[in-house]
Design an enzyme around this catalytic site. Sequence first.
Site, PDB file in Angstrom:
ATOM      1  N   ARG A   1     -55.957 -35.839  45.716  1.00 62.99           N
ATOM      2  CA  ARG A   1     -55.160 -35.233  43.715  1.00 62.99           C
ATOM      3  C   ARG A   1     -56.548 -35.845  43.273  1.00 62.99           C
ATOM      4  O   ARG A   1     -56.856 -35.146  41.870  1.00 62.99           O
ATOM      5  CB  ARG A   1     -54.303 -36.517  43.901  1.00 62.99           C
ATOM      6  CG  ARG A   1     -53.744 -36.650  42.491  1.00 62.99           C
ATOM      7  CD  ARG A   1     -52.292 -37.351  42.547  1.00 62.99           C
ATOM      8  NE  ARG A   1     -51.460 -37.686  41.001  1.00 62.99           N
ATOM      9  CZ  ARG A   1     -51.874 -38.449  39.843  1.00 62.99           C
ATOM     10  NH1 ARG A   1     -52.460 -39.688  40.569  1.00 62.99           N
ATOM     11  NH2 ARG A   1     -51.256 -38.610  39.294  1.00 62.99           N
TER      12      ARG A   1
ATOM     13  N   HIS B   1     -57.411 -34.083  39.515  1.00 62.54           N
ATOM     14  CA  HIS B   1     -57.389 -33.862  38.642  1.00 62.54           C
ATOM     15  C   HIS B   1     -58.673 -33.552  38.504  1.00 62.54           C
ATOM     16  O   HIS B   1     -59.239 -33.841  36.670  1.00 62.54           O
ATOM     17  CB  HIS B   1     -57.139 -35.140  38.753  1.00 62.54           C
ATOM     18  CG  HIS B   1     -55.613 -35.638  38.783  1.00 62.54           C
ATOM     19  ND1 HIS B   1     -54.844 -36.663  37.643  1.00 62.54           N
ATOM     20  CD2 HIS B   1     -54.918 -34.398  39.182  1.00 62.54           C
ATOM     21  CE1 HIS B   1     -53.685 -36.255  38.447  1.00 62.54           C
ATOM     22  NE2 HIS B   1     -53.908 -35.291  38.573  1.00 62.54           N
TER      23      HIS B   1
ATOM     24  N   ASN C   1     -53.609 -40.132  34.278  1.00 60.79           N
ATOM     25  CA  ASN C   1     -54.038 -40.946  36.102  1.00 60.79           C
ATOM     26  C   ASN C   1     -54.117 -42.613  35.656  1.00 60.79           C
ATOM     27  O   ASN C   1     -54.013 -42.618  36.420  1.00 60.79           O
ATOM     28  CB  ASN C   1     -56.104 -40.408  35.293  1.00 60.79           C
ATOM     29  CG  ASN C   1     -56.349 -39.655  35.631  1.00 60.79           C
ATOM     30  OD1 ASN C   1     -55.219 -38.289  35.760  1.00 60.79           O
ATOM     31  ND2 ASN C   1     -57.151 -39.000  35.352  1.00 60.79           N
TER      32      ASN C   1
ATOM     33  N   HIS D   1     -47.954 -31.460  48.074  1.00 63.98           N
ATOM     34  CA  HIS D   1     -46.857 -32.590  48.078  1.00 63.98           C
ATOM     35  C   HIS D   1     -46.487 -33.053  49.497  1.00 63.98           C
ATOM     36  O   HIS D   1     -45.728 -33.398  49.532  1.00 63.98           O
ATOM     37  CB  HIS D   1     -46.266 -32.138  46.925  1.00 63.98           C
ATOM     38  CG  HIS D   1     -46.909 -32.862  45.269  1.00 63.98           C
ATOM     39  ND1 HIS D   1     -46.670 -32.572  44.633  1.00 63.98           N
ATOM     40  CD2 HIS D   1     -48.195 -33.148  45.299  1.00 63.98           C
ATOM     41  CE1 HIS D   1     -47.490 -32.226  42.976  1.00 63.98           C
ATOM     42  NE2 HIS D   1     -47.976 -32.971  43.896  1.00 63.98           N
TER      43      HIS D   1
END
Length: 326
Positions: A63, A67, A95, A193
Amino acid sequence: MDFTSNKLLFFSMFWLVFHSPLVRCQLYYNFYDKTCPNLTQIVRENVWSAMTKETRIAASLLRLHFHDCFVIGCDASVLLDDTDTFKGEKNALPNKNSIRGFEVIDTIKAALEKACPSTVSCADTLTLAAREAVYLSKGPFWSVPLGRRDGTTASESEANNLPSPFEPLENITAKFISKGLEKKDVAILSGGHTFGFAQCFTFKPRLFDFDGSGKSDPELDASMLQNLQKLCPNQADSDTNLAPLDAVTTDTFDNMYYKNIVNKSGLLESDQALLGDNMTASLVNNYSKWPTLFFRDFAVSMEKMGRIGALTGQQGQIRTNCRALN
Ligand SMILES: *[C@@H]1O[C@H](CO)[C@@H](O)[C@H](O)[C@H]1NC(C)=O
Ligand SMILES: *[C@@H]1O[C@H](CO)[C@@H](O)[C@H](O)[C@H]1NC(C)=O
Ligand SMILES: *[C@@H]1O[C@H](CO)[C@@H](O)[C@H](O)[C@H]1NC(C)=O
Ligand SMILES: *[C@@H]1O[C@H](CO)[C@@H](O)[C@H](O)[C@H]1NC(C)=O
Ligand SMILES: *[C@@H]1O[C@H](CO)[C@@H](O)[C@H](O)[C@H]1NC(C)=O
């Protein structure tokens, strides 16, 4: 061909090689082979060591890379700390209190600085750490093109605009397209996920008040709904409780994410929403049946994502400390 046209050809090729945007963004699989031969081993050992302490960190590293790449580009901007004069991305809403893995990157980077000082960028370190995180969780392995350099800016406002689980598929797709990816990549990269956890607030409306209906989401399996309501009672102090994104094989990178969606057991509304579009639904069905197809496509999409806005050549810098500019 006479000398003049040869020269012309030479100069037009020169122009193409040095001025085409594709070539300027060139990355190489063997970029550090001579300058940091133990790179892969150092990253792998440190990611493995972090995973033996906390399995969840693997999903956090993936992740973190996502990001990073979606804000300005894969330039390690997400790793920069706020200072009195510099505003980073860590406190942007998507975040804040959820982005993790900085200490692992610090540890890897420190080991790299020892083995090959001022050589490997933080952006490449993070890209490789994400690959190792997937691979060591029994997911696919893919070769990572390297040679990214580290950015000298960050953007809190772009970070606030990261794709969110509260958005409809069309909006998430539009954000992917704006980064040079496609709708297909939404379905594929959402497969990330298949491991890790999400805080209750990211899916709570589905449990108690779906779309302001005062009821739960009809697209959520009944027994999963019961379990989640226990885990995330309808009160604010449960907002940060954690639920597994894939309740069946929580720590393993596999295609269970897609099997869950087919069974109405996707955790986030944005996961389950992949069934609401013919193309992404077809991909979900295919990946739920064919894990090797998912692994292959995931690797391709990860490489694509890893190229977003990459700085190369003399652009940016090679940070020695990933949290601060040199
Ligand atoms: C790479 O690692 C091996 C063993 O782990 C070590 O013997 C070797 O010196 C390292 N090479 C470099 C260039 O650091
Ligand atoms: C989705 O995008 C549309 C058009 O940009 C916007 O009006 C809408 O607010 C967005 N929806 C969400 C939930 O972000
Ligand atoms: C999904 O549902 C089918 C049919 O009810 C069942 O066979 C299968 O085991 C379920 N898969 C998961 C991952 O729960
Ligand atoms: C999606 O599939 C449904 C049923 O299979 C069909 O009725 C519909 O026209 C399709 N929509 C699009 C946009 O292709
Ligand atoms: C899913 O697999 C079927 C059968 O191989 C194929 O015809 C279809 O195009 C695939 N769907 C997508 C979106 O790729």
